[in-house]
Design a protein around this motif. Sequence first.
Motif: not given
Length: 366
Positions: A73-75, A79-81, A109-118
Motif C-alpha cells: 500500500w505504501f509503495i 507512485l500515486w503521489f 501523501l495521506t490521501t494517496a495512501f488512502l487511495f492506494s489502500l482502497e
Amino acid sequence: MVFGIRKRIQDHLVERRIRRSRLVTKDGHCNIEFGNVKYGNHFAFLVDFWTTFVEFRWRFVLFFFIASFTLSWFIFSLLWFWIARNNGDLTWQNPPSNHTPCMWNVYGLTTAFLFSLETQTTIGYGVRAVTPQCPGAVALIIIQTLIGALIHCFMCGIIVSKISLPKKRAKTISFSEMAVICPKKDFLCLMIRVANLRKTLMIGSQIYGKLLRTTVKPDGETIIMDQVNIEFMMDAGKDNLFFVCPLTLYHVIDKTSPFFEMAVDTLRKQEFELVVFLEGTAETTSSACQVRTSFIPQEIMWGYNFLPIISRSKEGKYRVDFSNFSKVVSVATAHCAYCFHNIMGHHLPSINAIDNVGFEVIDILE
C-alpha cells in the motif's frame, strides 16, 4: 521440608537432562540442530520458498502478512503521489479551478495512501477515483490490482496450509506415557498403548519403531544414533490397523529382539531411546500424517500390564474409559527374557495397581 524441596529440584534437573538427551520428545518434536551448513545451501530454501513460508512460525507468518499488505500500500501510494505531483494535482501546487486531476480527491501523501489502500482492497468508498486524464494512472491501477490479487492468494494460501497441516491432526493421537513389559500369549512382549481422540478414522494406519543407541563395532568404530528396527503388531496383524478405539500394540521380545539381553535390574542402566512412529491418512482431509513419540529406559516398566479400558454399556454400545489409559497393574513376569524362555516360574512378586505412573513412582519402585 528442606529435603522435599531438594528432592523436587533434583527431579526437575533429572527431567530436564532427560528432555535434552532425547532425539524425539514425547510430543514428537525432533531435538536436533545442524551446524556448519554451507552458505550456498541456504539458497535452496529460497528456491523452495513455499515450503519455507509454510514452515515458518505463526509469529513470522503474521508479520509477513501485515508487512506485505502495508508495504505494498505504501509503495503504490508513493507512485500515486508521484503521478499526482507530475500532473500538478497537489494542494501546494495551487492547481487552477478548471484543472482536471489524474485522481479525484488525491491532493497529498495521506490521501494517496488512502487511495492506494482502497484500490488494492477494492473498498471503493466513492470519494476517490481515477480519471481518464492520465494513461499512466490507468496502467498503474491495473498493475496494483493484479499485484494485490497475487498477494491475497499467496498469503491466504499460506494461512490455509498452516491451519490444515497434517501435524495438527497428529495432536489428537495420544500415546501412553509409559511402556510395559509383560507376558502375552506365551511370549514376553513390550507393549505401548495408543488412542485416537477423534471419532474419524486414520485410514491405512501403520506403526513401527526405531531403537536408537550408541554402538561400538569390533574394529573400534563408534556409531552414534545407530538405528535398529523394532516391529510392533497387534492380534490382527501389523498393517492397516482398525484405529477406531485405543489399541495396545506389542513387540515380541525373542532372540532377534534387541531387548532380549536386558533384564529387570539392567534395563534402566541401558542408554537407548525407543522411537515409535504411527503413520496414516486422515479420513476427513485425506492428508497423510505421522505421529511420533519416544521412550527411554526410565519410561519402560518391567512386570506391568495396562488395565483394560474398553467395555460394553447397558445400551449395547462400546465405551472407552480414558481414566484407565495411563493405569497399569503388576503381573507375574520373568526377570529377563532368557529366564522367560528357559526357566519356568522365575517371576516377580505381585504389586498393587499403580495410577498415573511418572518419574516419582519409578524412583519409589527402585
